[in-house]
Design a protein around this motif. Sequence first.
Motif, short mmCIF file in Angstrom:
data_model
loop_
_atom_site.label_atom_id
_atom_site.label_comp_id
_atom_site.label_asym_id
_atom_site.label_seq_id
_atom_site.Cartn_x
_atom_site.Cartn_y
_atom_site.Cartn_z
N ALA A 58 -1.08 50.75 12.31
CA ALA A 58 -1.37 49.89 11.15
C ALA A 58 -0.99 48.44 11.46
O ALA A 58 -1.73 47.51 11.10
CB ALA A 58 -0.62 50.40 9.92
N ALA A 59 0.14 48.23 12.13
CA ALA A 59 0.57 46.87 12.49
C ALA A 59 -0.43 46.23 13.45
O ALA A 59 -0.76 45.04 13.31
CB ALA A 59 1.96 46.90 13.09
N ALA A 60 -0.91 47.00 14.41
CA ALA A 60 -1.90 46.47 15.36
C ALA A 60 -3.20 46.12 14.62
O ALA A 60 -3.82 45.10 14.91
CB ALA A 60 -2.16 47.48 16.47
N MET A 61 -3.60 46.96 13.67
CA MET A 61 -4.81 46.67 12.90
C MET A 61 -4.66 45.39 12.10
O MET A 61 -5.58 44.57 12.03
CB MET A 61 -5.15 47.84 11.96
N THR A 62 -3.51 45.19 11.50
CA THR A 62 -3.24 43.95 10.76
C THR A 62 -3.33 42.76 11.70
O THR A 62 -3.93 41.73 11.36
CB THR A 62 -1.86 44.02 10.10
N GLU A 63 -2.75 42.89 12.88
CA GLU A 63 -2.74 41.80 13.85
C GLU A 63 -4.15 41.40 14.29
O GLU A 63 -4.42 40.22 14.49
CB GLU A 63 -1.90 42.22 15.06
N VAL A 64 -5.04 42.38 14.45
CA VAL A 64 -6.40 42.05 14.89
C VAL A 64 -7.37 41.88 13.72
O VAL A 64 -8.54 41.56 13.93
CB VAL A 64 -6.96 43.09 15.90
N GLY A 65 -6.90 42.11 12.50
CA GLY A 65 -7.74 41.93 11.33
C GLY A 65 -8.87 42.93 11.22
O GLY A 65 -9.96 42.60 10.76
N GLN A 66 -8.60 44.15 11.63
CA GLN A 66 -9.63 45.21 11.61
C GLN A 66 -9.09 46.45 10.90
O GLN A 66 -7.88 46.61 10.73
CB GLN A 66 -10.00 45.61 13.05
N THR A 67 -10.00 47.34 10.55
CA THR A 67 -9.64 48.66 10.04
C THR A 67 -10.41 49.66 10.90
O THR A 67 -11.61 49.86 10.70
CB THR A 67 -10.02 48.82 8.56
N ILE A 68 -9.72 50.24 11.85
CA ILE A 68 -10.34 51.16 12.81
C ILE A 68 -9.57 52.47 12.76
O ILE A 68 -8.33 52.47 12.69
CB ILE A 68 -10.30 50.56 14.23
N ALA A 69 -10.27 53.58 12.81
CA ALA A 69 -9.63 54.90 12.76
C ALA A 69 -8.68 55.07 13.95
O ALA A 69 -8.97 54.65 15.06
CB ALA A 69 -10.69 56.00 12.79
N TRP A 70 -7.53 55.69 13.69
CA TRP A 70 -6.48 55.83 14.70
C TRP A 70 -6.95 56.52 15.97
O TRP A 70 -6.50 56.20 17.07
CB TRP A 70 -5.26 56.57 14.13
N GLN A 71 -7.86 57.48 15.85
CA GLN A 71 -8.28 58.23 17.03
C GLN A 71 -9.04 57.36 18.04
O GLN A 71 -9.18 57.73 19.20
CB GLN A 71 -9.08 59.49 16.67
N GLU A 72 -9.50 56.21 17.61
CA GLU A 72 -10.15 55.29 18.55
C GLU A 72 -9.15 54.78 19.59
O GLU A 72 -9.55 54.31 20.65
CB GLU A 72 -10.82 54.13 17.81
N ALA A 125 3.34 45.32 22.79
CA ALA A 125 4.76 45.11 22.47
C ALA A 125 5.45 46.38 21.98
O ALA A 125 4.88 47.15 21.21
CB ALA A 125 4.87 44.02 21.41
N ASP A 126 6.66 46.60 22.44
CA ASP A 126 7.57 47.62 21.90
C ASP A 126 6.95 49.03 21.82
O ASP A 126 7.09 49.71 20.82
CB ASP A 126 8.06 47.18 20.53
N TRP A 127 6.23 49.43 22.84
CA TRP A 127 5.61 50.77 22.91
C TRP A 127 4.65 51.02 21.74
O TRP A 127 4.42 52.15 21.33
CB TRP A 127 6.67 51.86 22.94
N ARG A 128 4.06 49.99 21.19
CA ARG A 128 3.16 50.15 20.06
C ARG A 128 1.95 51.00 20.41
O ARG A 128 1.32 51.58 19.53
CB ARG A 128 2.71 48.78 19.57
N GLY A 129 1.58 51.05 21.69
CA GLY A 129 0.45 51.86 22.12
C GLY A 129 0.74 53.35 22.14
O GLY A 129 -0.14 54.17 22.35
N GLY A 130 2.01 53.71 21.95
CA GLY A 130 2.39 55.12 21.88
C GLY A 130 3.18 55.59 23.08
O GLY A 130 3.62 54.80 23.92
N ALA A 131 3.35 56.90 23.16
CA ALA A 131 4.12 57.53 24.22
C ALA A 131 3.32 58.66 24.85
O ALA A 131 2.54 59.34 24.17
CB ALA A 131 5.43 58.08 23.66
#
Length: 152
Positions: A58-72, A125-131
Amino acid sequence: MTGTLLGIARHARSRAPMELVDRVEVTVDGGIRGDFRGAMRGKPYRRQVTLIERGDWAAAMTEVGQTIAWQERRANLLVDGIDLPQVAGIRLRIGTNVVVAITRECDPCERMEAIAAGLRAALTADWRGGACAMVVEGGWIAAGDEIRIEKP
């Protein structure tokens, strides 16, 4: 600390569309059943399962100004209410039987830029892309299952 498994996604081959499932078997040898990455590159394969936090997406989506499904993001598991450990070797229990061990950060690749300009940087930043994780104990998982950090 406990959280909730909100979603499960898999893809049958490289670049295939992500398929959302409500319930799936997870095995030590194959990872998430039906996901091509689970059995790749020898044993142990350290990227059998990928996890991402709902809040980070959600934070990444806010940063890029988009609403994209998480599975993308092409992650396998969407979790909420838990801060994924940023230390290799920490184990997570998902549902009753499945245990995965964190192996490393899931670095965002250039494909994220094709989804949205700036997304790769927003996930860095800060492992935002996951683990990334490898399966230690198999079983079945389902959306809604509890996920918790195992005591060492």
